[in-house]
Design an enzyme around this catalytic site. Structure first.
Site, PDB file in Angstrom:
ATOM      1  N   LYS A 167      32.407  12.743 -10.631  1.00 28.02           N
ATOM      2  CA  LYS A 167      31.063  12.371 -11.080  1.00 28.02           C
ATOM      3  C   LYS A 167      30.695  11.029 -10.455  1.00 28.02           C
ATOM      4  O   LYS A 167      31.540  10.146 -10.339  1.00 28.02           O
ATOM      5  CB  LYS A 167      31.006  12.252 -12.604  1.00 28.02           C
ATOM      6  CG  LYS A 167      31.247  13.561 -13.331  1.00 28.02           C
ATOM      7  CD  LYS A 167      31.181  13.354 -14.825  1.00 28.02           C
ATOM      8  CE  LYS A 167      31.573  14.616 -15.572  1.00 28.02           C
ATOM      9  NZ  LYS A 167      31.573  14.394 -17.038  1.00 28.02           N
ATOM     10  N   HIS A 170      27.789   5.601 -12.359  1.00 24.84           N
ATOM     11  CA  HIS A 170      26.428   5.278 -12.801  1.00 24.84           C
ATOM     12  C   HIS A 170      26.401   3.960 -13.566  1.00 24.84           C
ATOM     13  O   HIS A 170      27.439   3.333 -13.799  1.00 24.84           O
ATOM     14  CB  HIS A 170      25.824   6.420 -13.629  1.00 24.84           C
ATOM     15  CG  HIS A 170      26.540   6.717 -14.907  1.00 24.84           C
ATOM     16  ND1 HIS A 170      26.425   5.934 -16.022  1.00 24.84           N
ATOM     17  CD2 HIS A 170      27.370   7.737 -15.244  1.00 24.84           C
ATOM     18  CE1 HIS A 170      27.136   6.450 -17.007  1.00 24.84           C
ATOM     19  NE2 HIS A 170      27.737   7.537 -16.557  1.00 24.84           N
ATOM     20  N   HIS A 173      28.809   3.030 -16.359  1.00 20.84           N
ATOM     21  CA  HIS A 173      30.160   2.585 -16.042  1.00 20.84           C
ATOM     22  C   HIS A 173      30.191   1.093 -15.708  1.00 20.84           C
ATOM     23  O   HIS A 173      31.249   0.473 -15.728  1.00 20.84           O
ATOM     24  CB  HIS A 173      30.722   3.348 -14.833  1.00 20.84           C
ATOM     25  CG  HIS A 173      30.928   4.808 -15.068  1.00 20.84           C
ATOM     26  ND1 HIS A 173      30.422   5.770 -14.235  1.00 20.84           N
ATOM     27  CD2 HIS A 173      31.579   5.464 -16.058  1.00 20.84           C
ATOM     28  CE1 HIS A 173      30.761   6.967 -14.707  1.00 20.84           C
ATOM     29  NE2 HIS A 173      31.460   6.809 -15.806  1.00 20.84           N
TER      30      HIS A 173
END
Length: 623
Positions: A167, A170, A173
């Site tokens: 993933k 973003h 995080h």
């Protein structure tokens, strides 16, 4: 052009007398501590109190004075009684190398004023000596101004960032990554041996789901071209397909076990746990591609890890050991085939340690992981930096380890932080960090280009723009208290209004420019090269006083695990420098005055740069 003089000999008028030891104070590393101890000594003698009681009660920088002491904290009585105590301090006071005066306008407070020349001398001397020591040994975090040896001989393992593989990274995080980096830096600056560990979310049913999605929607060509974005696209697609199935089931439609996406994902994850080669091979490929991509992102953020670990790395033996212990100690119960640890009497509810199909779950892996990490690192402290929504999970983890009788259970700490709102990985509405940095970089580049003369002097405009843009992204996240939630707004990352990241960089650039703009002024390399009598203006004292508070800011940030303490300190220093810029000039002054002011600005730059590096920022010299 530089001049130098030996720094070993302190002028006789600035020699400090020996001071008593006070717990929690370190005058060898903090000038403000030395002056506080001297002040506490005076008050303690007059009040017939222990110095350890007076020292923490001394207020710094309040009521417009250097130090203030509230008399009523130690002495009770009528105003006339308080006046007696105030008079006793004043009558016994003698100006010294530490203090020049004491007053009491209302008999409620004692106001102490520094011997400003001695204060300036010792502060600038300490900063310049520590800066030189740090340059000589850049890998030693405890040599810089504001550091301590409080944690010497202790080992910290800190688990932070922890994104899920396959993933994109973003903005959600970012909080764990940046806060974790700063906390790591703070512990290292206080003498701890720090192991920075990235505990990747790389195991679980969701990876069975991703595998099912890739078989259904995946493209080998797109995977090779842009692995993370493609896997994210697949993840969103398979979740949408699963949601559609749920709606069909709710509407009364029957879906077979073979067709069920949820059932397929569980079967794939079971195959992973059983070590089935095909399942493991595909998962390993997704994991390796993700880690390589993450490393590129961390490099842009000026973040590094000592260890990339993950849920998949927890040994099966350690997990089975944990399950066996909780069973042996009678801590478990069963529910529809699942095994749970019962924590209801501790108001934590029951928590699954083994699912009905025999596979592991978060708590199982964290129980085994804690054991594995303690066996390897023998840590004195282990910090888990994870959002506040996971507080119950960590309370359950720590309580279970305590009930298991693990010797390291009391060495674990969960440090939480608020959410970045308005994002959802499943729904595909996430804001990717790469996009944020790119937008911030472009905005900063446009700002830089608006001044063609300065722009032409910047060696790497795009690289500099990215540093400023990343600074903007980090500071907008760290400026508030870590526990606070906030709504993500990319405009906040690119704004030049108010207190923002680029303002801190601009202040550092300004301080760097002083030496370049005054090439004919001899550059002092020692406090003994200047006359501190030229540094007595109020605006200069404000800067010096704030520099003296830097060790306190570091200590508070370290103790509270709060990067915002340092961000606030940087903003205030930047404002103080801006306020002095037009009046405390180097150019056009008498050489001795110019040298003293140049030394002030060089020293201020050293401390600001140190604070910026503590915040994981890269100080720049031109913009």
């Amino acid at each position: 052009m530089t001049t130098s003089a030996p720094d070993s000999a302190i002028p006789e008028r600035f020699v400090l007398p020996a001071l008593p030891e006070v717990e929690g104070a370190d005058p060898a590393r903090s000038v403000i501590d030395a002056f506080k101890i001297a002040t506490a000594q005076i008050v303690a003698e007059a009040f017939d109190e222990k110095i350890e009681k007076i020292h923490p009660a001394i207020e710094m920088g309040k009521k417009g004075v250097d130090f203030s002491v509230a008399i009523v904290r130690f002495k009770r009585g009528k105003p006339a009684d308080l006046e007696v105590w105030a008079k006793k301090v004043i009558d016994n006071f003698r100006p010294s190398v530490f203090l020049s005066s004491v007053t009491t306008p209302d008999n409620k407070f004692l106001y102490f004023t520094f011997n400003k020349e001695a204060f300036t001398y010792h502060l600038l001397r300490q900063i310049s000596l520590t800066a030189e020591a740090s340059r000589n040994e850049p890998k030693n975090s405890t040599l810089a101004y504001g550091t301590t040896l409080e944690g010497k001989g202790k080992h910290l393992v800190i688990d932070f960032s922890s994104p899920n593989i396959a993933k994109p990274f973003h903005a959600g995080h970012l909080r764990s990554t940046i806060i974790g980096t700063v906390i790591s830096n703070l512990y290292a600056a206080n003498g701890w041996d720090v192991t920075r560990l990235n505990y990747l979310g790389d195991w679980g049913t969701q990876y069975g789901l991703l595998s099912v999605g890739f078989d259904k929607y995946g493209s080998e060509e797109e995977l090779v071209a842009d692995p993370i974005q493609h896997l994210f696209k697949v993840y969103v697609q398979i979740n949408n397909a699963r949601d559609e199935q749920k709606k069909r089931i709710e509407a009364g439609e029957t879906i077979s076990d073979e067709e069920s996406i949820h059932a397929q994902a569980k079967r794939v994850f079971k195959a992973m746990e059983d070590g089935e080669p095909k399942a493991i091979a595909q998962w390993s490929r997704f994991r390796d591609l993700s880690i390589e991509k993450l490393k590129v992102t961390y490099e842009k953020l000026n973040v590094h890890f000592d260890v990339y670990w993950g849920e998949s790395q927890v040994s099966p033996e350690s997990m089975e050991r944990a399950v066996q212990i909780v069973q042996d100690k009678g801590l478990t119960c069963e529910d529809r085939g699942a095994l749970l640890v019962d924590l209801t009497k501790f108001k934590m509810d029951k928590a699954i340690v083994r699912k009905a199909d025999g596979t592991s779950i978060y708590l199982t892996r964290d129980l085994g992981g804690a054991y594995d990490k303690y066996q390897k690192y023998k840590f004195d402290k282990h910090i888990y930096l994870v959002q506040a929504a996971q507080t119950l999970h960590f309370n359950q983890l720590f309580k279970t380890l305590e009930l298991m009788g693990e010797p390291y259970a009391d060495k674990l700490e969960h440090i939480s932080f608020g959410l970045v709102k308005g994002m959802s990985t499943r729904k595909g509405t996430v804001v990717f960090l790469e996009d944020i940095i790119e937008a911030a970089t472009e905005s900063m580049h446009e700002q830089m280009r608006s001044n063609e003369a300065k722009y032409a002097q910047v060696e790497d405009p795009m690289g500099t723009s990215e540093i400023i843009g990343t600074t903007a992204v980090k500071i907008q996240d760290m400026a508030g208290k870590r526990i606070n939630d906030y709504d993500f707004d990319i405009k906040r990352c690119t704004s030049f209004e108010g207190d923002f990241g680029p303002f801190i960089q601009y202040s550092h650039v300004r301080l760097c420019s002083v030496q370049r703009k005054n090439p004919n002024i001899p550059v002092p390399t020692s406090i003994n090269d200047i006359d501190v009598a030229h540094l007595i203006e109020p605006k200069v004292h404000d800067i010096l006083y704030h520099l003296a508070l830097y060790p306190t800011a570091v200590k508070n940030a370290y103790t509270l695990h709060e990067p915002s303490q340092l961000v606030t300190w940087c903003f205030k220093l930047s404002h103080l420098v801006g306020g002095a810029w037009e009046t405390v000039k180097v150019a056009g002054q008498d050489e001795e005055v110019a040298k003293a002011r140049l030394f002030l600005y060089i020293t201020t730059r050293e401390v600001l740069a140190s604070a910026m590096r503590m915040l994981s920022l890269t100080p720049i010299e031109r913009m």
